[in-house]
Enzyme design. Structure first.
Site, PDB file in Angstrom:
ATOM      1  N   GLU A  27       3.910   0.228  -2.566  1.00 22.55           N
ATOM      2  CA  GLU A  27       4.896   0.403  -1.508  1.00 22.55           C
ATOM      3  C   GLU A  27       6.335   0.281  -1.984  1.00 22.55           C
ATOM      4  O   GLU A  27       7.278   0.560  -1.237  1.00 22.55           O
ATOM      5  CB  GLU A  27       4.632  -0.611  -0.392  1.00 22.55           C
ATOM      6  N   GLU A  43     -14.910  -8.652 -12.480  1.00 21.80           N
ATOM      7  CA  GLU A  43     -14.044  -9.818 -12.363  1.00 21.80           C
ATOM      8  C   GLU A  43     -14.502 -10.961 -13.275  1.00 21.80           C
ATOM      9  O   GLU A  43     -13.747 -11.901 -13.520  1.00 21.80           O
ATOM     10  CB  GLU A  43     -13.973 -10.307 -10.922  1.00 21.80           C
TER      11      GLU A  43
END
Length: 303
Positions: A88, A119
């Site tokens: 953004e 992960e």
């Protein structure tokens, strides 16, 4: 003698929350009220770590001014929150690609579908951090503060000489030793034990939004509380630029539109021209001398 057994340390987010033990017996509205009450604790928890966050903002702005980059590393919800924050910054502040980079364990595919084992791999984290340099900032995001992928990334970044940061929801995070600054937001046990997409994720969003926005402010990509790095790629956005000029100066629409045209569509140049009553050449000189910060350009006149 009985054989020794390793003791797993439970993260605060994995403990049972005594305030929500009956959340499955109170109906929809009751459950929502309990969730909302827990959510309300997040801003206060973030407020407690603002001094540490300010240190990170200052260090990041300094490195970005010198040509460095900001890297985010995370898995699951933590990684997705980082990806959104980085994505953004372009539309909001016209930040060029590659300055703030989000690395998500398992790559783009893991944004919508879990990639098993990603992960848990320190090697994958280290590989994703391979191009982190000494002038960069590496921010690892892990609710538990122990995610192996984040450990590998921070270890590699630290070895490269980067400024390292850990954002967690665990004040006693095991990986804190890998970070120059640990932002351990004490959100406590989740409403649903271990569901860190709740309070921990909300806290991480606030921390990352605060970090990136404050850095953009420090880099001069705002004037007052206005976005002054917006590019006019169409008629609608050009109108938006004129509106910003009107809000910043209090001048009429026609005058602001003329200034924008005279500045070749450069919002910051037009803004300086209007506020300092100068031409575009002088406006650009002032901005260059002030490092692109409009406020400073209005108080410092280049010789």
């Amino acid at each position: 003698m009985s054989p020794s057994r390793s003791v797993r340390v439970v993260s605060p987010t994995e403990r049972r929350n005594p305030r929500t033990l009956g959340i499955d017996r109170v109906g929809a509205l009751g459950a929502l009220r309990l969730l909302n009450a827990e959510d309300a604790r997040v801003p206060e928890a973030v407020a407690a770590v603002l001094p540490q966050l300010a240190t990170v903002v200052e260090g990041t702005a300094e490195r970005l001014r010198a040509g460095g980059r900001l890297h985010y590393f995370g898995a699951g919800t933590s990684g997705r929150t980082a990806v959104v924050d980085a994505a953004e910054l372009g539309p909001t502040f016209s930040l060029p690609p590659g300055i703030v980079v989000a690395h998500h364990a398992g790559g783009p595919a893991a944004l919508v579908t879990a990639v098993e084992g990603s992960e848990d791999s320190e090697e994958l984290g280290a590989a994703d951090a391979a191009d982190v340099g000494a002038g960069d900032v590496a921010v690892g995001i892990a609710a538990s503060g122990r995610t192996p992928y984040v450990a590998g990334a921070l270890r590699a970044a630290r070895a490269a000489g980067a400024f390292t940061v850990l954002v967690s929801a665990n004040p006693e995070a095991p990986l804190a030793y890998l970070a120059d600054v640990h932002i351990g937001v004490d959100t406590g046990p989740e409403a649903i034990a271990g569901s860190t997409r709740l309070k921990a994720a909300s806290a991480h969003k606030l921390v990352l939004n605060g970090l990136s926005t404050a850095v953009m402010i420090a880099l001069g990509r705002t004037y007052s509380n206005l976005m002054v790095e917006v590019s006019a790629s169409n008629a609608k956005l050009r109108g938006r630029l004129v509106t910003i000029l009107m809000e910043a100066t209090g001048l009429a629409e026609e005058r602001c539109a003329q200034a924008l045209t005279g500045a070749d569509g450069e919002l910051k140049t037009a803004l300086v021209c209007l506020l300092a009553d100068c031409g575009p050449v002088e406006g650009r000189r002032r901005l260059a001398a002030a490092g692109g910060r409009v406020g400073d350009a209005l108080t410092t006149r280049p010789v």
